[in-house]
Design a protein around this motif. Structure first.
Motif, short mmCIF file in Angstrom:
data_model
loop_
_atom_site.label_atom_id
_atom_site.label_comp_id
_atom_site.label_asym_id
_atom_site.label_seq_id
_atom_site.Cartn_x
_atom_site.Cartn_y
_atom_site.Cartn_z
N LEU A 29 -0.84 -14.92 -2.16
CA LEU A 29 0.54 -14.26 -2.01
C LEU A 29 1.36 -14.93 -2.88
CD1 LEU A 29 2.48 -12.98 0.84
CD2 LEU A 29 3.61 -14.38 -0.66
N SER A 30 1.91 -14.04 -3.85
CA SER A 30 2.93 -14.52 -4.71
C SER A 30 4.24 -13.66 -4.60
CB SER A 30 2.61 -14.06 -6.20
OG SER A 30 1.16 -14.87 -6.46
N ALA A 31 5.53 -14.56 -4.66
CA ALA A 31 6.94 -13.87 -4.36
C ALA A 31 7.97 -14.49 -5.34
CB ALA A 31 7.11 -13.94 -3.02
N LEU A 32 8.83 -13.80 -5.34
CA LEU A 32 9.93 -14.24 -6.43
C LEU A 32 11.27 -14.57 -5.51
CD1 LEU A 32 10.20 -11.37 -9.20
CD2 LEU A 32 8.72 -13.35 -9.17
N VAL A 37 10.71 -10.49 -3.58
CA VAL A 37 9.74 -9.55 -4.01
C VAL A 37 8.35 -10.05 -3.93
CG1 VAL A 37 9.09 -8.32 -5.78
CG2 VAL A 37 11.29 -8.16 -5.26
N VAL A 38 7.47 -9.22 -3.26
CA VAL A 38 6.19 -9.88 -3.18
C VAL A 38 5.50 -9.37 -4.54
CG1 VAL A 38 3.73 -9.83 -2.04
CG2 VAL A 38 5.99 -10.44 -0.84
N THR A 39 5.31 -9.94 -5.51
CA THR A 39 4.55 -9.40 -6.62
C THR A 39 3.09 -9.18 -6.59
OG1 THR A 39 4.16 -11.67 -7.52
CG2 THR A 39 6.37 -10.44 -8.05
N SER A 40 2.50 -10.01 -5.66
CA SER A 40 0.91 -10.00 -5.58
C SER A 40 0.50 -10.31 -4.28
CB SER A 40 0.31 -10.65 -6.89
OG SER A 40 -1.10 -10.78 -6.79
N ILE A 41 -0.47 -9.63 -3.90
CA ILE A 41 -1.41 -10.32 -2.62
C ILE A 41 -2.83 -10.00 -3.17
CG2 ILE A 41 -1.89 -10.13 -0.24
CD1 ILE A 41 0.91 -9.05 0.34
N ASN A 52 -5.32 -7.54 -6.86
CA ASN A 52 -3.89 -7.57 -6.12
C ASN A 52 -4.07 -6.20 -5.52
OD1 ASN A 52 -1.42 -7.45 -5.47
ND2 ASN A 52 -0.57 -7.24 -7.61
N ILE A 53 -3.74 -6.05 -4.33
CA ILE A 53 -3.74 -5.16 -3.31
C ILE A 53 -2.03 -4.33 -3.13
CG2 ILE A 53 -5.79 -5.51 -2.37
CD1 ILE A 53 -4.13 -6.22 0.28
N SER A 185 -7.40 -0.45 -2.96
CA SER A 185 -8.32 -0.18 -4.06
C SER A 185 -8.29 -1.62 -5.22
CB SER A 185 -8.50 0.79 -4.76
OG SER A 185 -7.31 1.04 -5.57
N GLY A 186 -7.22 -2.14 -5.13
CA GLY A 186 -6.76 -3.10 -6.29
C GLY A 186 -6.67 -2.29 -7.56
#
Length: 353
Positions: A29-32, A37-41, A52-53, A185-186
């Motif tokens: 999990l990536s966040a700013l 803001v969650v940029t990526s899971i 990344n979904i 789907s990513g």
């Protein structure tokens, strides 16, 4: 659990950092610090391939220019407040009006556009990103100095837990959410129309043309709003039900039934085998199928089109302050607001099995 911090960009001379948590199974999990803001899971599909979904940009400018609320913390109050007006303790308040005649997602700028203080707590079974923000009295018209703490936890059980806390020094409103958009789907160039969605709810809030609730609950029985069993999102998107046709898909608050240990919602993509199970203590879940876009913007070099993702926003019913039967969003001095939502990520062979 691995942890990484890197520079993502710059905002008015302040550094925007991206924080990434990765568990032993490779789920991340990536966040700013910008708006939480969650940029990526990133999760694996049924073949073990990670993608990344969620929908997210790779630069600060797009988040602020287009404000699609991708992965962002939303507040003080998520959704719309009719004409930005409400009465609290016998006093009339006028909030900033930023969508037609209404107040939307806390105003502009709001939670998603501010830089939050971030700290990290590491543990063996989970790691926590802790976001803190001070919202001063009068911000976008809201009364009370509000201290907000929101914690993102990634666990070894492949759970993303969001815990919300807030305190105020005078009566105010608080009804936050996270506006993450999933595309299991990513690949955001594929729509979410073939995703199946289950929502454990018997009632959905009726909306006016401008998205403000009428105050009436509609039974989902025998309508295309009935998601008590998994249903392809395409059914609602193409539905001729007046409420769904008007919005060109789902953009509606479901009043959750909270039936024992049953999940509140389940999103699934048969092709990838990815599944998200949602549990929350919130009263409602707003389902939004990304029915339109706020500009001509791109992700990974490809233009984002309608239905590129679906948002599952846990909260109290929208415009609750102006509706007698929609729940309580008033926070008083001496109280501590607390709410929790968990998104659990799994892999399955098929969504209807």
């Amino acid at each position: 659990m691995e942890f990484e911090k890197k520079i993502f960009g710059d905002l008015s001379g302040e550094t925007i950092y991206e924080y990434t948590l990765t568990n032993s199974q490779g789920v991340s999990l990536s966040a700013l610090n910008l708006g939480g803001v969650v940029t990526s899971i990133k999760t694996p599909d049924k073949a073990g391939q990670f993608s990344n979904i969620t929908l997210g940009f790779d630069n600060v400018e797009d988040y602020l220019t287009y404000r699609p609320f991708y992965g962002a913390l939303v507040g003080r109050v998520a959704g719309r407040i009719a004409e930005g007006r409400f009465n609290l303790e016998g006093k009339e308040y006028q909030l900033q009006v930023n969508e037609g005649e209404n107040h939307h997602h806390g105003g502009n700028p709001a939670f998603e556009s501010h830089i939050w203080d971030v700290s990290i707590e590491e543990g063996e079974a989970s790691t926590h990103l802790i976001f803190k923000y001070f919202s001063p009295a009068g911000e976008n018209g809201y009364p009370g100095n509000l201290v907000v703490t929101i914690t993102y936890t990634l666990s070894e059980a492949n759970e993303w837990k969001i815990s919300y806390h807030a305190e105020t020094d005078e009566p105010t409103l608080f009804n936050p959410t996270n506006h993450v958009y999933f595309n299991l789907s990513g690949d955001h160039t594929k729509t979410i129309k073939e995703h199946t969605l289950l929502v454990n709810s018997d009632l959905v809030g009726e909306l006016k043309e401008d998205g403000i609730p009428t105050g009436k609950f509609l039974p989902v029985n025998d309508t295309d709003f009935d998601l008590r069993e998994p249903v392809k999102l395409s059914k609602g998107i193409t539905s001729q039900h007046p409420q769904l046709a008007d919005k060109k898909g789902f953009d509606h608050p479901y009043f959750l039934a909270h039936r024992g240990s049953e999940p509140d919602a389940v999103l699934c993509d048969s092709e990838s085998g990815r599944k998200v199970i949602v549990t929350t203590d919130c009263d409602a879940l707003v389902v939004y199928t990304h029915n339109g876009v706020s500009g001509e913007y791109e992700i990974n070099g490809n233009r984002v089109e309608p239905y590129a993702g679906v948002a599952l926003e846990t909260q109290t019913m929208p415009d609750a302050i102006n509706q007698d039967n929609f729940g309580n969003i008033i926070l008083y001095p001496g109280e501590t607001f607390h709410s929790e939502t968990i998104y659990q990520f799994e892999q399955v062979k098929g969504c209807l099995e």
